[in-house]
Write a protein that holds these residues in place. Sequence first.
Motif, short mmCIF file in Angstrom:
data_model
loop_
_atom_site.label_atom_id
_atom_site.label_comp_id
_atom_site.label_asym_id
_atom_site.label_seq_id
_atom_site.Cartn_x
_atom_site.Cartn_y
_atom_site.Cartn_z
N ILE A 197 -1.48 4.35 6.29
CA ILE A 197 -1.02 4.98 5.04
C ILE A 197 -1.25 6.49 5.09
O ILE A 197 -0.40 7.28 4.67
CB ILE A 197 -1.75 4.36 3.83
CG1 ILE A 197 -1.52 2.84 3.78
CG2 ILE A 197 -1.27 5.01 2.53
CD1 ILE A 197 -0.06 2.44 3.72
N PHE A 198 -2.41 6.88 5.62
CA PHE A 198 -2.70 8.32 5.73
C PHE A 198 -1.68 9.01 6.62
O PHE A 198 -1.19 10.11 6.30
CB PHE A 198 -4.12 8.49 6.29
CG PHE A 198 -4.49 9.93 6.53
CD1 PHE A 198 -4.81 10.77 5.48
CD2 PHE A 198 -4.50 10.44 7.83
CE1 PHE A 198 -5.14 12.09 5.70
CE2 PHE A 198 -4.82 11.76 8.06
CZ PHE A 198 -5.14 12.59 6.99
N LEU A 235 0.83 -1.21 0.00
CA LEU A 235 0.00 0.00 0.00
C LEU A 235 0.86 1.25 0.00
O LEU A 235 0.55 2.24 -0.67
CB LEU A 235 -0.93 0.00 1.22
CG LEU A 235 -2.07 -1.02 1.18
CD1 LEU A 235 -2.81 -1.06 2.50
CD2 LEU A 235 -3.03 -0.70 0.04
N ASN A 236 1.96 1.21 0.75
CA ASN A 236 2.90 2.34 0.72
C ASN A 236 3.49 2.53 -0.67
O ASN A 236 3.69 3.65 -1.14
CB ASN A 236 4.03 2.11 1.73
CG ASN A 236 3.70 2.67 3.10
OD1 ASN A 236 3.25 3.81 3.21
ND2 ASN A 236 3.91 1.88 4.13
N ILE A 266 1.65 9.37 4.72
CA ILE A 266 1.61 10.44 3.71
C ILE A 266 1.67 11.80 4.37
O ILE A 266 2.43 12.67 3.96
CB ILE A 266 0.32 10.29 2.86
CG1 ILE A 266 0.43 9.06 1.95
CG2 ILE A 266 0.10 11.54 2.01
CD1 ILE A 266 -0.82 8.78 1.16
N PRO A 320 -5.74 1.87 6.17
CA PRO A 320 -5.93 3.23 5.62
C PRO A 320 -5.38 4.31 6.54
O PRO A 320 -4.77 5.28 6.06
CB PRO A 320 -7.45 3.34 5.49
CG PRO A 320 -7.92 1.95 5.31
CD PRO A 320 -7.00 1.12 6.14
N PHE A 356 2.43 9.31 -4.60
CA PHE A 356 1.99 10.61 -4.09
C PHE A 356 3.17 11.56 -3.92
O PHE A 356 3.03 12.77 -4.19
CB PHE A 356 1.26 10.42 -2.74
CG PHE A 356 0.67 11.70 -2.22
CD1 PHE A 356 -0.56 12.14 -2.65
CD2 PHE A 356 1.36 12.47 -1.29
CE1 PHE A 356 -1.10 13.32 -2.19
CE2 PHE A 356 0.83 13.65 -0.81
CZ PHE A 356 -0.41 14.08 -1.27
N ILE A 416 2.17 1.65 -3.64
CA ILE A 416 1.25 2.06 -4.70
C ILE A 416 0.49 3.35 -4.36
O ILE A 416 -0.17 3.91 -5.23
CB ILE A 416 0.24 0.94 -5.05
CG1 ILE A 416 -0.61 0.57 -3.84
CG2 ILE A 416 0.96 -0.27 -5.57
CD1 ILE A 416 -1.68 -0.47 -4.13
N ILE A 417 0.55 3.79 -3.11
CA ILE A 417 -0.14 5.04 -2.74
C ILE A 417 0.85 6.10 -2.29
O ILE A 417 0.90 7.20 -2.85
CB ILE A 417 -1.18 4.78 -1.61
CG1 ILE A 417 -2.24 3.79 -2.09
CG2 ILE A 417 -1.83 6.09 -1.18
CD1 ILE A 417 -3.23 3.39 -1.02
N TYR A 418 1.68 5.79 -1.28
CA TYR A 418 2.60 6.80 -0.75
C TYR A 418 3.66 7.20 -1.77
O TYR A 418 3.90 8.40 -1.99
CB TYR A 418 3.27 6.25 0.51
CG TYR A 418 4.42 7.09 1.01
CD1 TYR A 418 4.21 8.22 1.79
CD2 TYR A 418 5.74 6.76 0.67
CE1 TYR A 418 5.26 9.01 2.22
CE2 TYR A 418 6.80 7.53 1.10
CZ TYR A 418 6.56 8.65 1.87
OH TYR A 418 7.60 9.42 2.29
#
Length: 302
Positions: free
Chosen positions: A167-168, A84-85, A171, A164, A92, A87-89
């Motif tokens: 990850i939030f 998740l880090n 970020i 979630p 970003f 593909i999202i962090y």
Amino acid sequence: MQRALRPKRFHQLWPFYLLAAPGILYFLTFHYIPMTGLILAFKEYSPFKGMMDSPWVGLDNFRQFFGTSDFYMLLKNTLLISLLNLIIYFPFTIFLSLLLNEVRLKVFKRVSQTIVYLPHFLSWVVIYGITISFFGPSGVINHYLGQWFDGSANFLVSNEWFRPLVIFQSIWKDAGWGTIIFLAALAGINPEQYEAAKVDGASRLQSIWHITLPGIKGTIVILLLLRLGSSMDSNFMQIFLMTNSLNLDVSNVFDLFVYHVGLEQFNYSFAITVGMFKSVASLILVLGANYAAKLLGEEGIF
């Protein structure tokens, strides 16, 4: 001839060796010498017998670790958070770097950079306190959920909300800091390319797609490889603070397991076994990703 030149070359370069000496000593002291402790993964360590006299058990610790049902849960939880880090962090930070790079007003750009860098300097304890203020049972979010929908959500004790929130937090705290290397790479792109693209009628989005992103592709690949190398690591302090008995099914990762087994149960050999597995798995991931990067025409990290 070469042997005669070596003393002279060392005489010329000794200031650089002197500058490198503290770094070399640091890595030797805190990274290489402690590796001798890996031998405890093959022993049943007893503090009373010491490292050398503790009984040799071979691969028994590894068999016990791979045979337990906890192994698959730990592997799944650790890899899911890393994925998740990734593909999202990670994307970003690239997106944020591009946004900051497109800001033309210098004062606004510096203020924006300062604001996004600041959370990096807050400790995870402070971040956790802010998280409770917003997502706790009596936090801001539940306050408005109660007013608008006559309901509430158990964010901090829910399996569904654990990842979630993690990850939030990552970020919010580190995305700004993660842009530094990308901004340095963006500064190295020749401005004449943008001027030529502007003359040819390219829009800003087209310039980003055809000039900016290819210009930092090498940096993206190297940072991606380094991040893959730490896929088996989790941010211990963050996970430790966010974990409770109600979300342990999704929050229990290798680093937390090592802490419980090693420091709470004093099973040092088993904890070192888990740590050794993490290191070997991370090395395999880096080698595989580096090989894949070279197949795709990139330089890789070695």
